[in-house]
Design a protein around this motif. Structure first.
Motif, PDB file in Angstrom:
ATOM      1  N   LEU A   1     -98.700 -50.166  -5.782  1.00  0.00           N
ATOM      2  CA  LEU A   1     -99.634 -50.624  -6.984  1.00  0.00           C
ATOM      3  C   LEU A   1     -98.691 -50.087  -8.101  1.00  0.00           C
ATOM      4  O   LEU A   1     -97.943 -49.111  -8.135  1.00  0.00           O
ATOM      5  N   SER A   2     -98.939 -50.666  -9.273  1.00  0.00           N
ATOM      6  CA  SER A   2     -98.546 -50.103 -10.521  1.00  0.00           C
ATOM      7  C   SER A   2     -98.808 -48.932 -10.911  1.00  0.00           C
ATOM      8  O   SER A   2    -100.057 -48.523 -10.461  1.00  0.00           O
ATOM      9  N   TYR A   3     -98.034 -48.217 -11.756  1.00  0.00           N
ATOM     10  CA  TYR A   3     -98.850 -46.865 -12.068  1.00  0.00           C
ATOM     11  C   TYR A   3     -99.900 -46.981 -12.994  1.00  0.00           C
ATOM     12  O   TYR A   3    -100.873 -46.342 -12.514  1.00  0.00           O
ATOM     13  N   VAL A   4    -100.101 -48.056 -13.763  1.00  0.00           N
ATOM     14  CA  VAL A   4    -101.345 -48.072 -14.491  1.00  0.00           C
ATOM     15  C   VAL A   4    -102.512 -48.586 -13.538  1.00  0.00           C
ATOM     16  O   VAL A   4    -103.497 -47.862 -13.760  1.00  0.00           O
ATOM     17  N   ASP A   5    -102.333 -49.607 -12.600  1.00  0.00           N
ATOM     18  CA  ASP A   5    -103.540 -49.899 -11.751  1.00  0.00           C
ATOM     19  C   ASP A   5    -103.736 -48.565 -10.888  1.00  0.00           C
ATOM     20  O   ASP A   5    -104.945 -48.286 -10.496  1.00  0.00           O
ATOM     21  N   ALA A   6    -102.770 -47.805 -10.374  1.00  0.00           N
ATOM     22  CA  ALA A   6    -102.992 -46.600  -9.660  1.00  0.00           C
ATOM     23  C   ALA A   6    -103.831 -45.656 -10.577  1.00  0.00           C
ATOM     24  O   ALA A   6    -104.801 -45.139  -9.808  1.00  0.00           O
ATOM     25  N   HIS A   7    -103.604 -45.413 -11.733  1.00  0.00           N
ATOM     26  CA  HIS A   7    -104.468 -44.585 -12.307  1.00  0.00           C
ATOM     27  C   HIS A   7    -105.725 -45.211 -12.698  1.00  0.00           C
ATOM     28  O   HIS A   7    -106.694 -44.212 -12.504  1.00  0.00           O
ATOM     29  N   GLU A   8    -105.961 -46.248 -12.907  1.00  0.00           N
ATOM     30  CA  GLU A   8    -107.104 -46.554 -13.076  1.00  0.00           C
ATOM     31  C   GLU A   8    -108.039 -46.781 -11.862  1.00  0.00           C
ATOM     32  O   GLU A   8    -109.252 -46.691 -11.998  1.00  0.00           O
ATOM     33  N   LEU A   9    -107.396 -47.181 -10.556  1.00  0.00           N
ATOM     34  CA  LEU A   9    -108.131 -47.223  -9.474  1.00  0.00           C
ATOM     35  C   LEU A   9    -108.440 -45.582  -8.973  1.00  0.00           C
ATOM     36  O   LEU A   9    -109.781 -45.466  -8.607  1.00  0.00           O
ATOM     37  N   PHE A  10    -107.485 -44.739  -9.187  1.00  0.00           N
ATOM     38  CA  PHE A  10    -107.893 -43.548  -8.499  1.00  0.00           C
ATOM     39  C   PHE A  10    -108.479 -42.236  -9.492  1.00  0.00           C
ATOM     40  O   PHE A  10    -108.928 -41.555  -9.014  1.00  0.00           O
ATOM     41  N   ALA A  11    -108.327 -42.540 -10.784  1.00  0.00           N
ATOM     42  CA  ALA A  11    -108.498 -41.680 -11.627  1.00  0.00           C
ATOM     43  C   ALA A  11    -109.405 -42.275 -12.799  1.00  0.00           C
ATOM     44  O   ALA A  11    -108.803 -42.254 -13.887  1.00  0.00           O
ATOM     45  N   PRO A  12    -110.575 -42.879 -12.709  1.00  0.00           N
ATOM     46  CA  PRO A  12    -111.125 -43.992 -13.849  1.00  0.00           C
ATOM     47  C   PRO A  12    -111.719 -42.994 -14.811  1.00  0.00           C
ATOM     48  O   PRO A  12    -112.060 -41.955 -14.569  1.00  0.00           O
ATOM     49  N   GLU A  13    -111.654 -43.438 -16.059  1.00  0.00           N
ATOM     50  CA  GLU A  13    -112.128 -42.728 -17.327  1.00  0.00           C
ATOM     51  C   GLU A  13    -113.479 -43.314 -17.701  1.00  0.00           C
ATOM     52  O   GLU A  13    -113.597 -44.339 -17.418  1.00  0.00           O
ATOM     53  N   GLY A  14    -114.005 -42.389 -18.368  1.00  0.00           N
ATOM     54  CA  GLY A  14    -115.417 -43.086 -18.732  1.00  0.00           C
ATOM     55  C   GLY A  14    -116.620 -42.901 -17.840  1.00  0.00           C
ATOM     56  O   GLY A  14    -117.572 -43.468 -18.386  1.00  0.00           O
ATOM     57  N   ILE A  15    -116.636 -42.652 -16.432  1.00  0.00           N
ATOM     58  CA  ILE A  15    -117.814 -42.246 -15.728  1.00  0.00           C
ATOM     59  C   ILE A  15    -117.554 -41.052 -14.909  1.00  0.00           C
ATOM     60  O   ILE A  15    -116.695 -40.370 -15.073  1.00  0.00           O
ATOM     61  N   ASP A  16    -118.674 -40.727 -14.565  1.00  0.00           N
ATOM     62  CA  ASP A  16    -118.875 -39.359 -13.853  1.00  0.00           C
ATOM     63  C   ASP A  16    -118.204 -39.769 -12.284  1.00  0.00           C
ATOM     64  O   ASP A  16    -118.930 -40.159 -11.324  1.00  0.00           O
ATOM     65  N   LEU A  17    -117.196 -38.926 -12.049  1.00  0.00           N
ATOM     66  CA  LEU A  17    -116.561 -39.491 -10.611  1.00  0.00           C
ATOM     67  C   LEU A  17    -117.315 -38.678  -9.541  1.00  0.00           C
ATOM     68  O   LEU A  17    -117.377 -39.731  -8.544  1.00  0.00           O
ATOM     69  N   GLU A  18    -117.841 -37.749  -9.659  1.00  0.00           N
ATOM     70  CA  GLU A  18    -118.920 -37.103  -8.639  1.00  0.00           C
ATOM     71  C   GLU A  18    -119.973 -38.080  -8.284  1.00  0.00           C
ATOM     72  O   GLU A  18    -120.642 -38.033  -7.105  1.00  0.00           O
TER      73      GLU A  18
END
Length: 128
Positions: free
Chosen positions: A79-96
Motif C-alpha cells: 500500500l501507499s503510505y496514505v492508503d495504509a494510514h487511512e485503512l489502519f488508522a482512520p480519523e474521525g470515527i471511534d475505532l473501538e
C-alpha cells in the motif's frame, strides 16, 4: 495493492470476535488470546510476516504504537503510505466501535475501487 492478501484478511476478520481497530494486538495477560492480532494491520503482519509480528509483540514498551506497525502493514499489503494510514488508522470515527464485518466491507470496497472509505461507519456512528 495486494488484493489477494487484503481479501484474505477481510475474510478472516469478518466474523472474528477478537477483532478491534483500537489496538494492533491483544496484550491481556489474563486471556488465552494474548499476543494475537486484533486490527487490520495486526492481522496482515501476523499472517504475512510472522517473525516481525513476534518481534514487535515481544517488546515490553511501544508495541501498540502505530509507527511500529504501519510500515510493516504497508509492506505486506503493498500500500501507499496514505492508503495504509487511512485503512489502519482512520480519523474521525471511534475505532473501538468498528466491527470486523464493517472493516471487512471497507477492505472489499478499497479492493474494488482503490478508495479507502469509512463514511458508512461514520454515518452509523453519527446515528444516520
Amino acid at each position: 495493492m495486494n488484493k489477494e492478501r487484503l481479501l484474505l484478511i477481510a475474510a478472516k476478520i469478518e466474523n472474528d470476535p477478537t477483532f478491534g481497530m483500537e489496538s494492533f494486538v491483544t496484550k491481556q495477560l489474563s486471556t488465552d488470546v494474548c499476543g494475537t492480532p486484533r486490527c487490520i494491520c495486526g492481522h496482515g503482519v501476523y499472517e504475512f510476516d510472522r517473525s516481525t509480528f513476534q518481534e514487535i509483540t515481544s517488546q515490553s514498551v511501544g508495541y501498540g504504537r502505530i509507527e511500529k506497525w504501519l510500515p510493516h502493514g504497508q509492506r505486506v499489503f503493498d500500500l501507499s503510505y496514505v492508503d495504509a494510514h487511512e485503512l489502519f488508522a482512520p480519523e474521525g470515527i471511534d475505532l473501538e466501535d468498528i466491527t470486523g464485518h464493517e472493516a471487512a466491507a471497507v477492505i472489499r470496497h478499497y479492493v474494488e475501487t482503490g478508495e479507502v472509505d469509512w463514511n458508512l461507519i461514520r454515518d452509523r456512528q453519527n446515528g444516520n
